[in-house]
Design a protein around this motif. Structure first.
Motif, mmCIF file in Angstrom:
data_model
loop_
_atom_site.group_PDB
_atom_site.id
_atom_site.type_symbol
_atom_site.label_atom_id
_atom_site.label_comp_id
_atom_site.label_asym_id
_atom_site.label_seq_id
_atom_site.Cartn_x
_atom_site.Cartn_y
_atom_site.Cartn_z
ATOM 1 N N MET A 73 53.578 11.851 20.036
ATOM 2 C CA MET A 73 53.382 12.035 18.915
ATOM 3 C C MET A 73 52.072 12.656 18.334
ATOM 4 S SD MET A 73 53.949 8.187 16.622
ATOM 5 C CE MET A 73 55.317 8.134 16.906
ATOM 6 N N PRO A 74 52.739 13.788 17.117
ATOM 7 C CA PRO A 74 51.605 13.638 16.523
ATOM 8 C C PRO A 74 50.703 13.004 15.222
ATOM 9 C CG PRO A 74 53.628 15.533 15.678
ATOM 10 C CD PRO A 74 53.779 13.356 16.990
ATOM 11 N N VAL A 75 48.979 12.737 15.316
ATOM 12 C CA VAL A 75 48.462 11.940 14.739
ATOM 13 C C VAL A 75 47.305 12.961 13.845
ATOM 14 C CG1 VAL A 75 46.869 10.513 14.658
ATOM 15 C CG2 VAL A 75 48.852 10.122 16.442
ATOM 16 N N VAL A 76 47.885 13.369 12.904
ATOM 17 C CA VAL A 76 46.321 14.166 12.096
ATOM 18 C C VAL A 76 45.439 12.744 10.920
ATOM 19 C CG1 VAL A 76 46.210 14.880 9.885
ATOM 20 C CG2 VAL A 76 48.380 15.217 11.073
ATOM 21 N N LEU A 77 43.703 13.570 11.133
ATOM 22 C CA LEU A 77 43.032 12.553 10.298
ATOM 23 C C LEU A 77 42.930 13.307 9.381
ATOM 24 C CD1 LEU A 77 40.867 11.750 14.141
ATOM 25 C CD2 LEU A 77 42.295 9.891 12.714
ATOM 26 N N ILE A 78 42.828 12.267 8.148
ATOM 27 C CA ILE A 78 41.928 13.047 7.316
ATOM 28 C C ILE A 78 40.236 11.878 6.947
ATOM 29 C CG2 ILE A 78 43.740 13.606 6.100
ATOM 30 C CD1 ILE A 78 44.262 10.360 4.635
ATOM 31 N N SER A 79 40.005 12.652 6.283
ATOM 32 C CA SER A 79 38.403 11.719 5.941
ATOM 33 C C SER A 79 37.712 13.443 4.782
ATOM 34 C CB SER A 79 37.521 12.310 7.011
ATOM 35 O OG SER A 79 36.140 11.590 7.182
ATOM 36 N N GLY A 80 37.039 12.689 3.896
ATOM 37 C CA GLY A 80 36.171 12.775 2.919
ATOM 38 C C GLY A 80 34.421 12.853 3.519
ATOM 39 N N TYR A 81 34.261 12.629 4.455
ATOM 40 C CA TYR A 81 33.566 12.435 5.115
ATOM 41 C C TYR A 81 33.395 12.997 6.447
ATOM 42 C CZ TYR A 81 33.152 8.017 3.084
ATOM 43 O OH TYR A 81 33.327 6.686 2.472
ATOM 44 N N PHE A 127 43.632 17.613 10.943
ATOM 45 C CA PHE A 127 43.016 17.192 11.087
ATOM 46 C C PHE A 127 42.597 17.635 9.554
ATOM 47 C CE2 PHE A 127 38.082 16.924 8.845
ATOM 48 C CZ PHE A 127 37.658 15.139 9.319
ATOM 49 N N LEU A 128 42.123 16.494 8.088
ATOM 50 C CA LEU A 128 42.253 16.929 6.807
ATOM 51 C C LEU A 128 41.159 16.353 6.517
ATOM 52 C CD1 LEU A 128 45.764 16.510 5.585
ATOM 53 C CD2 LEU A 128 45.071 18.260 5.415
ATOM 54 N N ASN A 129 41.094 17.536 5.201
ATOM 55 C CA ASN A 129 39.339 17.119 4.495
ATOM 56 C C ASN A 129 39.904 16.386 3.260
ATOM 57 O OD1 ASN A 129 36.709 17.065 5.965
ATOM 58 N ND2 ASN A 129 37.051 19.165 6.407
ATOM 59 N N LYS A 130 39.695 15.304 3.107
ATOM 60 C CA LYS A 130 39.685 15.207 1.079
ATOM 61 C C LYS A 130 38.795 16.006 0.742
ATOM 62 C CE LYS A 130 40.845 9.987 2.423
ATOM 63 N NZ LYS A 130 40.538 9.150 2.096
ATOM 64 N N PRO A 131 38.767 16.103 -0.210
ATOM 65 C CA PRO A 131 40.468 16.396 -0.928
ATOM 66 C C PRO A 131 41.326 17.362 -0.815
ATOM 67 C CG PRO A 131 38.497 17.815 -2.172
ATOM 68 C CD PRO A 131 38.298 17.272 -1.410
ATOM 69 N N PHE A 132 42.844 18.144 -0.181
ATOM 70 C CA PHE A 132 43.073 18.770 0.525
ATOM 71 C C PHE A 132 44.385 18.925 -0.695
ATOM 72 C CE2 PHE A 132 44.732 14.187 1.208
ATOM 73 C CZ PHE A 132 45.053 14.538 0.969
ATOM 74 N N MET A 133 44.818 19.812 -0.405
ATOM 75 C CA MET A 133 45.757 21.311 -1.061
ATOM 76 C C MET A 133 47.448 20.881 -0.612
ATOM 77 S SD MET A 133 42.775 23.219 -2.870
ATOM 78 C CE MET A 133 44.420 23.759 -4.035
ATOM 79 N N MET A 134 48.270 20.538 -1.484
ATOM 80 C CA MET A 134 50.017 20.592 -1.183
ATOM 81 C C MET A 134 49.771 22.167 0.068
ATOM 82 S SD MET A 134 51.486 17.951 -3.011
ATOM 83 C CE MET A 134 53.661 18.914 -2.970
ATOM 84 N N ASP A 147 47.599 23.142 2.151
ATOM 85 C CA ASP A 147 47.124 22.044 3.772
ATOM 86 C C ASP A 147 48.340 21.293 4.087
ATOM 87 O OD1 ASP A 147 44.353 23.426 3.083
ATOM 88 O OD2 ASP A 147 44.258 21.781 2.135
ATOM 89 N N ILE A 148 49.098 20.078 3.359
ATOM 90 C CA ILE A 148 50.372 18.983 4.001
ATOM 91 C C ILE A 148 51.279 19.871 4.654
ATOM 92 C CG2 ILE A 148 51.999 17.583 3.282
ATOM 93 C CD1 ILE A 148 48.721 16.733 3.081
ATOM 94 N N GLU A 149 51.364 21.136 3.815
ATOM 95 C CA GLU A 149 52.942 22.269 3.995
ATOM 96 C C GLU A 149 52.161 22.583 5.389
ATOM 97 O OE1 GLU A 149 55.557 25.296 2.201
ATOM 98 O OE2 GLU A 149 53.454 25.381 1.316
#
Length: 119
Positions: A76-84, A101-108, A110-112
């Motif tokens: 199962m794919p797991v993506v982590l997001i963080s503002g730190y 991995f996505l850093n906040k703030p992320f954009m559309m 990045d999700i796509e």
């Protein structure tokens, strides 16, 4: 609607925003407020195709949730997001076990990109 993605975040505003972004790309979003609730939702709903989780949450961190998911459902794919900034020890886990991995703030965009790479 397409595949189901579980969003795990203790901030309801963030999970709501992310759910709306996913719907733009024809994915169904289900939400959980913490890691324990997320694990229950994964057990109850075998259709969950991917998990996007915040790293910093009370009770169970995103890293702990990542490890618990990979133990039970390694594919199962797991993506982590963080503002730190991700600390050195955390970055090893992120690189070795997380699928994204996505850093906040992320954009559309990045999700796509993540959706097209992982699903």
């Amino acid at each position: 609607m397409g595949k189901t993605i579980l969003i795990v975040d203790d901030n309801p505003n963030m999970s709501s925003l992310l759910a709306e972004m996913l719907e733009v790309f024809q994915y169904q979003a289900v939400r959980a407020g913490d890691g324990s609730e997320a694990l229950k939702r994964i057990e109850e709903n075998r259709d969950v195709a991917m998990v996007i989780t915040d790293m910093r949450m009370p009770n169970m961190s995103g890293l702990e949730l990542l490890e618990a998911i990979k133990e039970k459902r390694p594919r199962m794919p797991v993506v982590l997001i963080s503002g730190y900034n991700v600390e050195e020890s955390d970055s090893t886990i992120v690189k070795n076990k997380a699928d994204g991995f996505l850093n906040k703030p992320f954009m559309m965009a990045d999700i796509e990109r993540l959706l097209s790479e992982l699903l």
